[in-house]
Every structure is written in C-alpha cells, then in structure tokens.
Enzyme design. Structure first.
Site, PDB file in Angstrom:
ATOM      1  N   GLY A  59      49.215  40.924  25.068  1.00 27.21           N
ATOM      2  CA  GLY A  59      48.395  39.726  25.197  1.00 27.21           C
ATOM      3  C   GLY A  59      48.144  39.307  26.633  1.00 27.21           C
ATOM      4  N   LYS A  88      36.183  32.936  41.075  1.00 23.04           N
ATOM      5  CA  LYS A  88      37.105  31.999  41.706  1.00 23.04           C
ATOM      6  C   LYS A  88      36.891  31.919  43.219  1.00 23.04           C
ATOM      7  CE  LYS A  88      40.411  32.808  38.002  1.00 23.04           C
ATOM      8  NZ  LYS A  88      41.624  33.518  37.562  1.00 23.04           N
TER       9      LYS A  88
END
Length: 352
Positions: A219, A237
């Site tokens: 995950g 970003k």
C-alpha cells in the site's frame, strides 16, 4: 498569534467548515477534529464545527454541526456519505454556494492535468467569501495564479500546507519561521513512494519492478504509480514551492522532469562505492526548476531513508535549514490541515 485570540470573551468560538472529499485524507481530517476539538477550545478559544461533508456520493448537511465520527461510520457502512437525518440532494458546488460556513476543506483526489474538480470547488468557495484549506496539489500546480487572484479579490485566506510534504512543515516554516530571509534555493525529496523504492533497491540489490510490486502490495505505492515514479508528483510540489516562496508563476509544464524507472541496482552500487546514493530530488531557484535523480553524499542530511520526506532551504541569513518528516498518511497530513485551520480561526478571533 494575537493576545485577543486567547480571550474567552471573544464572540467568535466556532469555526464552521465544509469538508469536500471523504477518502483517506478526508476521514483523517474528521478523526483529528474529533480528537482535538476540546484542546482547540482550551488553547485557542474556538472549536471546529463540521456543518457539511460532501463527496461524489452526495452530501450530509447540518448547520448546527455533525458528529465527525458519525460521518465516517455512515460512509463505511453504506458506501455513501448521506445519512437519513441530514442527507440533501445537492451537488458539491451547491453546498459550497448556499451553506453558511467559514472554511471549505478541499481534499478530493488530485488531478495534475486539469486541477479539476478541486479548482472549481476552490473558486466557488472564494466567490462565496469562504476561506479554503487544501491538500490538493493538482489545482495549485496548474492554476496557481488564478486561484491566488481569486482569493485576493474576494479577501479570503487560502492555506495549503498539506499539499507539499504532508505532515512536514514546509510552506509555513518558510513563510513564518524563516520570515525575513531570502530563499535562494529549495531542494527536496517530496515523494515517499520513490524514496522507499530507491532505499529498498539500494539495501537489498533488487530491481525496480520487483520493489515497485512489493510497494504496491504494502500500500506504499498506488495501483497506478505513474505520477510517483515519473516524478510528476514531486514536480507539482516544486511548482507550488516556486510560486509560493519565490514569487514565480510556473505550472507543471515548466518543470524539467525525469523519474526513477531507469535506475538499476548496479547504478546504486556504483554510487555507494563513491560514497554517494541516488535520490529523486526536486530543486528550484531563480534559474532552475527540475525533478530528476541525483547523487547525494551518504552522510548528507538529504539522505533520508524509507518513505520519509526532506526539504532543504538555502537562505541568506539562516543559511541551510533542513526539515524531515512524514510526507503522507491520513493523520499525518491532517495535522497540516489542522494547523491551517488554527491559523484561520486565530485570524478570525483577532479581527472580531
């Protein structure tokens, strides 16, 4: 923080918020509000009241406030956000437009190509004189100037600490703690997935595809990891940092970009022999805006391991300032959202 913000005699004692998005981060925000509300009132003199929660399944609205945990329970039990008591048949835009609230918390899925639907939700909030706290880097990376101009035009606050570095304070650190400094350069490892992959490849001598598959099973990597491993996530970003802290007007199309898919265990071994390692580094200055793999000395502060993030500011007064933290996670990212909500709440108390 002004002294007035601590006064219990102030008329303002409730920050009304509309939560838009109930994925991992949205649920984290609700958990944090539920956990921290009593502390907020004790320390700052106000609580956060969730007056609406919306996602693609519908909306739950109550101007008197909704128990944050009941929203999560309804979503997990029914797959929808609407419950029988507070459900309304309105679109997210209608909820933002018609409901009396102070802040819209925007945590819908990121779209780096168009910034939608976050862009439209954010603009609608500004148009209806609501402040916005966002974790959504997509809209900021493609429409930064438009969003900022709208916020200024409507005299509302736009806070987005969580869009860069998750829990790690980057934007607010630079704007507030480093206020007065001129920032000459910003470097960062701002994607935990790629840092995990490179760390694992280096440590165990495994190839990229093997480690990526393992990261997906754990995950740590998305089912479709393209934005991470291509460097697009880091690029978005860096655009936000360049525009916010260096006064630029970039979009993600302006970033010189290279991901990590071509890095081999052999390349990492060769780097180690020369006392370095390979990291995916975003860098911005007045002359540079790029994201690409770079050699980093083994003993350098930028050599963080696993899924950690790091940012380094090169400033004229403070010199090099480095911050390390968790760049993802529901509670971790929600801590950055909470800090922005506190900033807005304090500002309202000061102005009342």
């Amino acid at each position: 923080m002004c002294e007035k913000s601590l006064s219990k005699n102030n008329d303002f004692n409730e920050l009304k918020v509309i939560l838009v998005g109930l994925g991992v981060i949205g649920k984290g925000v609700l958990k944090v509000i539920n956990t921290k509300n009593n502390d907020l009132f004790k320390n700052y003199g106000f609580k956060i009241s969730v007056v609406a929660a919306c996602d693609s399944s519908g909306a739950t609205v109550n101007e008197n406030g909704i128990n944050p945990l009941s929203i999560i329970k309804t979503k997990e039990e029914t797959g929808k956000i609407v419950n029988h008591e507070f459900g309304v048949q309105k679109s997210i835009l209608e909820v933002i437009e018609t409901l009396d609230a102070d802040v819209v918390i925007e945590v819908t899925p990121t779209n780096i190509e168009t910034g939608e639907p976050a862009k439209s939700y954010t603009l609608k909030a500004f148009e209806t004189k609501k402040h916005v706290v966002s974790a959504n880097k997509g809209a900021l990376a493609v429409a930064f100037a438009e969003l900022m101009n709208s916020a200024e035009k409507n005299n509302v606050m736009f806070r987005y600490e969580a869009s860069v570095g998750g829990a790690m304070p980057v934007i607010n650190l630079a704007r507030e703690s480093l206020a007065g400094n001129s920032i000459k350069n910003i470097k960062g490892i701002l994607n935990g997935t790629t840092n995990y992959i490179l760390t694992k490849m280096e440590k165990e001598g495994l190839d990229f595809n093997t480690v990526l598959k393992e990261a997906q099973e754990l995950g740590i990597a998305e089912t479709n990891p393209h934005q991470d491993v291509s460097g697009l996530d880091t690029a978005a970003k860096m655009v936000i940092l360049a525009n916010t802290l260096l006064g630029k007007n970039y979009t993600i199309k302006d970033v010189k970009l290279e991901g990590i898919t071509k890095i081999t265990p052999e390349a990492l071994k060769m780097a180690n022999k020369s006392g370095t390692t390979i990291k995916l580094i975003g860098e911005v200055s007045n002359k540079k805006l790029e994201v690409c793999p770079k050699l980093v000395p083994i003993d350098h502060p930028m050599n963080v391991k696993g899924s950690l993030n790091v940012a380094m500011f090169d400033t004229d007064l403070a010199k090099d300032v480095v911050v390390v933290g968790r760049g993802a996670g529901d509670i971790e990212t929600s801590s950055a959202i909470l800090s922005d909500l506190i900033y807005i709440g304090n500002s309202k108390r000061c102005n009342n």
